[in-house]
Design a protein around this motif. Sequence first.
Motif, PDB file in Angstrom:
ATOM      1  N   TRP A   8       0.803  -1.219   0.000  1.00 48.49           N
ATOM      2  CA  TRP A   8       0.000   0.000   0.000  1.00 48.49           C
ATOM      3  C   TRP A   8       0.842   1.278   0.000  1.00 48.49           C
ATOM      4  CZ3 TRP A   8      -1.015   4.357   2.790  1.00 48.49           C
ATOM      5  CH2 TRP A   8      -2.183   5.049   2.475  1.00 48.49           C
ATOM      6  N   PRO A   9       1.833   1.451   0.889  1.00 47.40           N
ATOM      7  CA  PRO A   9       2.604   2.702   0.868  1.00 47.40           C
ATOM      8  C   PRO A   9       3.286   3.001  -0.467  1.00 47.40           C
ATOM      9  CG  PRO A   9       2.982   1.550   2.931  1.00 47.40           C
ATOM     10  CD  PRO A   9       2.223   0.602   2.027  1.00 47.40           C
ATOM     11  N   PRO A  10       3.907   2.008  -1.140  1.00 53.84           N
ATOM     12  CA  PRO A  10       4.486   2.337  -2.451  1.00 53.84           C
ATOM     13  C   PRO A  10       3.439   2.783  -3.478  1.00 53.84           C
ATOM     14  CG  PRO A  10       5.451   0.318  -1.619  1.00 53.84           C
ATOM     15  CD  PRO A  10       4.316   0.673  -0.703  1.00 53.84           C
ATOM     16  N   PHE A  11       2.247   2.180  -3.446  1.00 53.67           N
ATOM     17  CA  PHE A  11       1.188   2.634  -4.361  1.00 53.67           C
ATOM     18  C   PHE A  11       0.753   4.057  -4.011  1.00 53.67           C
ATOM     19  CE2 PHE A  11      -0.248  -1.991  -4.966  1.00 53.67           C
ATOM     20  CZ  PHE A  11       0.386  -2.105  -6.190  1.00 53.67           C
ATOM     21  N   PHE A  12       0.474   4.273  -2.726  1.00 50.48           N
ATOM     22  CA  PHE A  12      -0.089   5.544  -2.292  1.00 50.48           C
ATOM     23  C   PHE A  12       0.949   6.665  -2.311  1.00 50.48           C
ATOM     24  CE2 PHE A  12      -1.675   8.675   0.722  1.00 50.48           C
ATOM     25  CZ  PHE A  12      -3.027   8.732   0.415  1.00 50.48           C
ATOM     26  N   PHE A  13       2.039   6.484  -1.604  1.00 48.75           N
ATOM     27  CA  PHE A  13       3.040   7.540  -1.468  1.00 48.75           C
ATOM     28  C   PHE A  13       4.061   7.536  -2.595  1.00 48.75           C
ATOM     29  CE2 PHE A  13       1.774   6.776   3.003  1.00 48.75           C
ATOM     30  CZ  PHE A  13       1.310   8.047   3.305  1.00 48.75           C
ATOM     31  N   GLY A  14       4.566   6.334  -2.944  1.00 45.61           N
ATOM     32  CA  GLY A  14       5.622   6.246  -3.951  1.00 45.61           C
ATOM     33  C   GLY A  14       5.122   6.591  -5.340  1.00 45.61           C
ATOM     34  N   ALA A  15       4.120   5.860  -5.819  1.00 48.88           N
ATOM     35  CA  ALA A  15       3.584   6.085  -7.162  1.00 48.88           C
ATOM     36  C   ALA A  15       2.522   7.180  -7.174  1.00 48.88           C
ATOM     37  CB  ALA A  15       2.993   4.781  -7.712  1.00 48.88           C
ATOM     38  N   ARG A  16       2.047   7.569  -5.986  1.00 45.79           N
ATOM     39  CA  ARG A  16       0.943   8.531  -5.870  1.00 45.79           C
ATOM     40  C   ARG A  16      -0.264   8.077  -6.676  1.00 45.79           C
ATOM     41  NH1 ARG A  16       4.052  14.389  -6.177  1.00 45.79           N
ATOM     42  NH2 ARG A  16       5.501  13.949  -4.483  1.00 45.79           N
ATOM     43  N   ASN A  17      -0.464   6.771  -6.690  1.00 47.96           N
ATOM     44  CA  ASN A  17      -1.559   6.171  -7.453  1.00 47.96           C
ATOM     45  C   ASN A  17      -2.684   5.806  -6.484  1.00 47.96           C
ATOM     46  OD1 ASN A  17      -3.254   4.538  -9.018  1.00 47.96           O
ATOM     47  ND2 ASN A  17      -1.538   3.811 -10.273  1.00 47.96           N
ATOM     48  N   LEU A  18      -3.587   6.733  -6.285  1.00 49.80           N
ATOM     49  CA  LEU A  18      -4.664   6.555  -5.314  1.00 49.80           C
ATOM     50  C   LEU A  18      -5.599   5.419  -5.702  1.00 49.80           C
ATOM     51  CD1 LEU A  18      -5.470  10.318  -4.616  1.00 49.80           C
ATOM     52  CD2 LEU A  18      -3.927   8.791  -3.365  1.00 49.80           C
ATOM     53  N   MET A  56      -4.801   2.609  -7.394  1.00 48.78           N
ATOM     54  CA  MET A  56      -4.144   1.333  -7.071  1.00 48.78           C
ATOM     55  C   MET A  56      -4.095   1.113  -5.558  1.00 48.78           C
ATOM     56  SD  MET A  56      -3.566  -0.645  -9.531  1.00 48.78           S
ATOM     57  CE  MET A  56      -2.678  -1.833  -8.563  1.00 48.78           C
ATOM     58  N   ALA A  57      -3.878   2.187  -4.804  1.00 47.63           N
ATOM     59  CA  ALA A  57      -3.878   2.078  -3.344  1.00 47.63           C
ATOM     60  C   ALA A  57      -5.256   1.633  -2.858  1.00 47.63           C
ATOM     61  CB  ALA A  57      -3.482   3.404  -2.711  1.00 47.63           C
ATOM     62  N   LEU A  58      -6.296   2.149  -3.474  1.00 48.80           N
ATOM     63  CA  LEU A  58      -7.663   1.756  -3.110  1.00 48.80           C
ATOM     64  C   LEU A  58      -7.927   0.292  -3.453  1.00 48.80           C
ATOM     65  CD1 LEU A  58     -10.499   2.322  -2.096  1.00 48.80           C
ATOM     66  CD2 LEU A  58     -11.028   3.292  -4.346  1.00 48.80           C
ATOM     67  N   ILE A  59      -7.540  -0.126  -4.638  1.00 44.62           N
ATOM     68  CA  ILE A  59      -7.710  -1.536  -5.037  1.00 44.62           C
ATOM     69  C   ILE A  59      -6.933  -2.435  -4.079  1.00 44.62           C
ATOM     70  CG2 ILE A  59      -7.163  -3.234  -6.841  1.00 44.62           C
ATOM     71  CD1 ILE A  59      -7.743  -0.899  -8.873  1.00 44.62           C
ATOM     72  N   ASP A  60      -5.709  -2.023  -3.750  1.00 44.65           N
ATOM     73  CA  ASP A  60      -4.874  -2.786  -2.823  1.00 44.65           C
ATOM     74  C   ASP A  60      -5.570  -2.940  -1.472  1.00 44.65           C
ATOM     75  OD1 ASP A  60      -1.857  -3.663  -2.064  1.00 44.65           O
ATOM     76  OD2 ASP A  60      -2.702  -2.450  -0.447  1.00 44.65           O
ATOM     77  N   VAL A  61      -6.049  -1.839  -0.896  1.00 40.26           N
ATOM     78  CA  VAL A  61      -6.632  -1.912   0.450  1.00 40.26           C
ATOM     79  C   VAL A  61      -7.943  -2.699   0.449  1.00 40.26           C
ATOM     80  CG1 VAL A  61      -7.992   0.244   0.577  1.00 40.26           C
ATOM     81  CG2 VAL A  61      -6.831  -0.613   2.609  1.00 40.26           C
TER      82      VAL A  61
END
Length: 158
Positions: free
Chosen positions: A91-101, A103-108
């Motif tokens: 989650w942190p690499p999607f959210f913070f690293g890639a700034r891909n909200l 993908m972070a949502l799909i991940d969570v």
Amino acid sequence: WAYTVGFTVLPHVGGFLGWFINRKEIPVWYEKLKKPSWCPPRKIFPVAWTVLYTGMGYASYLIWNDLGGCSSKAIVPLGLYGAQLALNWAWPPFFFGARNLKMALIDVLCLDGLAIGTMCSWYRINKIAALLMVPYLGWLAMATCLTIRIWKENPEQK
């Protein structure tokens, strides 16, 4: 005791790496995002994750121990645990690293399902281990709602 410590520390490894790699993005990018009024203060996150990772790590030790180590009976319950832990760390690499909200949502959302599956599979093996996952599931519910709100309130630039 070495196994107890190892299992308990393991979740912290990915959590620490995620923080370390993305730590510069937090004050720069995260602070500028629109967030709901109920978003916890930044200082709460490391404390919460320390407690949650410790609880889930110790719970995984209890399951491993009750199932006699890496036996065939342990494949599903510890496999679910490992999969949800991998998504947690992703989650942190999607959210913070890639700034891909998105993908972070799909991940969570996938993480939520795997964490629930982990807890359900553990309940039949060790109720204490399953109960140690309850605070984690509560925090994940909040994190999921927070991710949804941040994703909705901060549309990605085309």
